[in-house]
Write a protein that holds these residues in place. Structure first.
Motif, mmCIF file in Angstrom:
data_model
loop_
_atom_site.group_PDB
_atom_site.id
_atom_site.type_symbol
_atom_site.label_atom_id
_atom_site.label_comp_id
_atom_site.label_asym_id
_atom_site.label_seq_id
_atom_site.Cartn_x
_atom_site.Cartn_y
_atom_site.Cartn_z
ATOM 1 N N HIS A 288 0.823 -1.217 0.000
ATOM 2 C CA HIS A 288 0.000 0.000 0.000
ATOM 3 C C HIS A 288 0.853 1.261 0.000
ATOM 4 O O HIS A 288 0.342 2.366 0.128
ATOM 5 C CB HIS A 288 -0.936 0.014 1.209
ATOM 6 N N ARG B 279 -11.328 1.026 8.206
ATOM 7 C CA ARG B 279 -11.953 1.517 6.962
ATOM 8 C C ARG B 279 -11.738 0.541 5.819
ATOM 9 O O ARG B 279 -12.690 0.000 5.268
ATOM 10 C CB ARG B 279 -11.379 2.878 6.592
ATOM 11 N N ALA B 280 -10.452 0.341 5.455
ATOM 12 C CA ALA B 280 -10.187 -0.634 4.394
ATOM 13 C C ALA B 280 -10.390 -2.033 4.966
ATOM 14 O O ALA B 280 -10.408 -2.225 6.182
ATOM 15 C CB ALA B 280 -8.769 -0.460 3.883
ATOM 16 N N SER C 173 -11.841 2.650 -7.922
ATOM 17 C CA SER C 173 -10.618 3.118 -7.265
ATOM 18 C C SER C 173 -9.823 2.006 -6.584
ATOM 19 O O SER C 173 -8.921 2.288 -5.798
ATOM 20 C CB SER C 173 -10.989 4.193 -6.240
ATOM 21 N N GLU C 174 -10.131 0.759 -6.878
ATOM 22 C CA GLU C 174 -9.396 -0.342 -6.239
ATOM 23 C C GLU C 174 -8.643 -1.144 -7.306
ATOM 24 O O GLU C 174 -8.992 -1.110 -8.487
ATOM 25 C CB GLU C 174 -10.360 -1.264 -5.493
ATOM 26 N N ILE D 289 2.412 4.950 5.099
ATOM 27 C CA ILE D 289 1.249 5.101 4.232
ATOM 28 C C ILE D 289 0.836 6.572 4.225
ATOM 29 O O ILE D 289 0.915 7.243 5.260
ATOM 30 C CB ILE D 289 0.064 4.272 4.776
ATOM 31 N N GLU D 290 0.346 7.028 3.085
ATOM 32 C CA GLU D 290 -0.285 8.343 3.052
ATOM 33 C C GLU D 290 -1.711 8.172 2.533
ATOM 34 O O GLU D 290 -1.943 7.578 1.476
ATOM 35 C CB GLU D 290 0.473 9.293 2.125
ATOM 36 N N ARG D 291 -2.694 8.610 3.317
ATOM 37 C CA ARG D 291 -4.098 8.550 2.892
ATOM 38 C C ARG D 291 -4.785 9.825 3.363
ATOM 39 O O ARG D 291 -4.676 10.192 4.536
ATOM 40 C CB ARG D 291 -4.847 7.367 3.530
ATOM 41 N N HIS D 292 -5.486 10.460 2.447
ATOM 42 C CA HIS D 292 -6.274 11.654 2.767
ATOM 43 C C HIS D 292 -5.445 12.678 3.560
ATOM 44 O O HIS D 292 -5.886 13.215 4.569
ATOM 45 C CB HIS D 292 -7.539 11.265 3.549
ATOM 46 N N HIS E 47 -0.294 10.683 7.404
ATOM 47 C CA HIS E 47 0.774 9.686 7.280
ATOM 48 C C HIS E 47 0.721 8.741 8.475
ATOM 49 O O HIS E 47 0.607 9.196 9.617
ATOM 50 C CB HIS E 47 2.151 10.368 7.242
ATOM 51 N N TYR F 5 -6.323 2.574 9.941
ATOM 52 C CA TYR F 5 -7.121 2.714 8.707
ATOM 53 C C TYR F 5 -7.437 1.363 8.045
ATOM 54 O O TYR F 5 -8.541 1.140 7.555
ATOM 55 C CB TYR F 5 -6.319 3.609 7.741
#
Ligand code: MTE
Length: 394
Positions: free
Chosen positions: A53, A232-233, A114-115, A157-160, A163, A228
């Motif tokens: 990821h 979420r995921a 988006s997957e 990881i970077e999401r929205h 980090h 996350y």
């Protein structure tokens, strides 16, 4: 402790086979084509699928530490040397499977843009060597009130705009089972960076996302992690829920692998010669259950034929099956369904289990082939009529 800031590796192939299917070049998410995968019970390292990821961290094993804390009596810091020498080592064959396997069939029902568009390739069977998580938890002393064990990897990881590290958790009950390993070897050799060097978690019977690579922290806690990738995921929602309407609290966080099976040979769209044709594939039950029966249909599920299985199937690995089908000429739909030791079988259609993240597609795998009469067999696909890998369950 080493961290992802040490450096990251460029995805230049990670020692994979030239025919590896790269579904997402950014993080090198890849898997082998069926004709290569089906030739081995233990998947060779160069064919083993990869799911990342973020960039792959390049960690220095001599500095790397796994820190164990949270609700424990004695927090500990484990160097790789201590891990190898202070605890008994174990070997175990276990299949890793990505929860996004066969997402492309869900995407055909309703788009999941988006997957990663995985087909049947993100699954592989490894021989893992490492130490038992339960021995480490016992050394740390789990305190009363603990219910889950959380893990963090060293990848960033970077999401929205935020980090954080990749994380997961499993119930304490599972963490204390003997099959859960902190592995430092795959197929008799040290892990390669893309598979989690120098140490990763392996949680047999659970979706691959819980087998945290580049393991750096183990945290014993009362609740599942809020990371996350757990909150979420890798959560599954009813079909009416969309990315816009989702309430993340309401989903089910995936743990045990859903019962699944796939036809490896023949492949979708093959041309076969009328008469007896060999059909092959794998089946996998989750959560320590065993595959009890695999059935193949040549008429889209009206009638079923029993496939041959090794006896008995191992609960932690895929079970390779084969069958001979007497096929009449024309267009044929071949379908497989597996049954497990809980008496469960697979859903009929992907449409019945569509979810907006595209996880856990375990609907009956179905392929279309063209069967031509014997006298025109020059057009038949030689590779698909009676060519067999070497004894698949050896
Ligand atoms: N661990 C970390 N730290 N980061 C990740 O991105 N991906 C997970 C899991 N562990 C991941 C991780 C997922 S979704 C899967 S399916 C498996 O690793 C894949 O393991 P592999 O790449 O060795 O096949």
């Amino acid at each position: 402790m080493s961290t992802a800031n040490d450096s990251v590796l460029q995805p230049s192939g990670f020692g994979k086979h030239a025919r590896q299917l790269v579904r997402d070049p950014r993080w090198f998410n890849s898997g082998p084509p069926a004709d290569l995968l089906r030739a081995h019970f233990i998947t060779p390292r160069e064919l083993f699928f990869t799911r990342n990821h973020a960039a792959v961290p390049e960690l220095d094993a001599s500095r790397h530490l796994v820190r164990v804390g949270g609700q424990v009596a004695r927090p500990i810091e484990l160097s790789m040397e201590r891990l190898r020498t202070d605890f008994p080592t174990q070997s175990l064959a276990a299949t890793l499977i990505c929860a996004g396997l066969r997402r492309n069939e869900l995407n055909a029902v309703r788009p999941i843009p988006s997957e990663v568009q995985w087909g049947t390739e993100p699954v592989s069977n490894g021989m893992w060597r490492g130490v038992r998580l339960r021995d480490i938890l016992s050394a740390a002393g789990v305190e009363a009130g603990a219910g889950h064990v959380a893990f963090l990897g060293a990848d960033q990881i970077e999401r929205h705009g935020e980090h954080f590290e990749f994380g997961a958790s499993i119930p304490l009950e599972k963490a204390l089972e003997s099959e859960v390993l902190l592995a430092f070897e795959l197929n008799g050799k040290r892990l390669t960076p893309v598979h989690g060097y120098p140490v990763r978690l392996v949680v047999p019977g659970y979706i691959g996302a819980r087998s945290v690579k580049w393991l750096s922290r183990i945290i014993v806690q009362a609740e599942p992690t809020s990371n996350y990738f757990q909150s979420r995921a890798y959560r599954i929602f009813p079909p009416e829920v969309s990315a816009e309407s989702v309430d993340w609290e309401t989903g089910h966080s995936l743990g045990e692998i859903p019962l699944n099976s796939v036809i490896w040979q023949p492949t979708e769209g093959s041309s076969l010669t009328a008469g007896v044709n060999r059909v092959q594939g794998w089946a996998l039950a989750g959560g320590g259950r065993r595959i009890e029966r695999v059935e193949i249909s040549a008429d889209d599920g009206l009638t079923w034929n029993q496939a041959r299985l090794p006896a008995p199937c191992d609960p932690w690995t895929w079970c390779l099956w084969e069958a001979e089908l007497d096929l009449q000429s024309g267009t044929r739909h071949l379908t497989v369904r597996a049954w497990d030791s809980a008496g469960e079988t697979q859903p009929v259609n992907p449409a019945d289990i569509w979810n907006f993240k595209g996880y856990a597609n375990n609907a009956r795998h179905r392929i279309k082939v063209t069967v031509v009469p014997e006298h025109t067999n020059e057009s038949a696909d030689e590779a698909d009529s009676f060519s067999s890998p070497t004894e698949p369950w050896k």
